[in-house]
Design an enzyme around this catalytic site. Sequence first.
Site, PDB file in Angstrom:
ATOM      1  N   ASP A 151      72.418  51.863  79.967  1.00 20.63           N
ATOM      2  CA  ASP A 151      73.483  52.759  80.897  1.00 20.63           C
ATOM      3  C   ASP A 151      74.007  52.205  82.016  1.00 20.63           C
ATOM      4  OD1 ASP A 151      73.323  55.582  82.593  1.00 20.63           O
ATOM      5  OD2 ASP A 151      71.731  55.721  82.993  1.00 20.63           O
ATOM      6  N   GLU A 209      77.607  53.383  78.159  1.00 23.75           N
ATOM      7  CA  GLU A 209      78.383  54.763  78.659  1.00 23.75           C
ATOM      8  C   GLU A 209      79.392  54.345  80.220  1.00 23.75           C
ATOM      9  OE1 GLU A 209      76.880  58.694  79.961  1.00 23.75           O
ATOM     10  OE2 GLU A 209      76.362  57.722  81.657  1.00 23.75           O
ATOM     11  N   ASP A 226      67.217  56.205  82.588  1.00 26.29           N
ATOM     12  CA  ASP A 226      67.464  56.123  82.466  1.00 26.29           C
ATOM     13  C   ASP A 226      67.587  55.372  80.522  1.00 26.29           C
ATOM     14  OD1 ASP A 226      69.516  55.345  84.909  1.00 26.29           O
ATOM     15  OD2 ASP A 226      67.321  54.628  85.421  1.00 26.29           O
TER      16      ASP A 226
END
Length: 166
Positions: free
Chosen positions: A11, A71, A143
Amino acid sequence: MSGSRLILGLDPGLGTTGWGLIRADGNRLSHVANGQLKTDAKSPLPQRLAHLDAMLAALVADHAPDGAAVEEVFVNANPQSTLKLAHARGVAIAAVARAGLDVGEYAPRLVKKAVVGTGTAEKAQVHAMIARLLPGTKIAGADAADALAVAICHAHHLASARALAR
């Protein structure tokens, strides 16, 4: 490919990049490790990106994953924030690709759908499902939880691709 696969989920963020490592063995998922990579907000952008790249290279070298997933960028109201996120995402993709890993890329809605069942899930719902899918996992922060969700999404995608190939 059948058998166990070690999947690294990322991420990306310029300040904090979450990472999560899972083992996918068929439909069974298990937690391996997770954490957060941080850069110094006072450092110039090039140094922050270089530091992020070095930390990612060390992470990949330490854990030797079989594949990775990142992502995709969502557009913020603030264009500068989106640009910083895009820089960090580019570094993440380059770092894992340089290590020879195949890289999956997933939109936030697809990650939410893979983990919760709906693309409109709230972050709290995603994090609750991570705790259910990977019981007993100590998560290093939001995160890292998001990165584990990306890894789970990638594992589901790979399993679906294998099923279709049969």
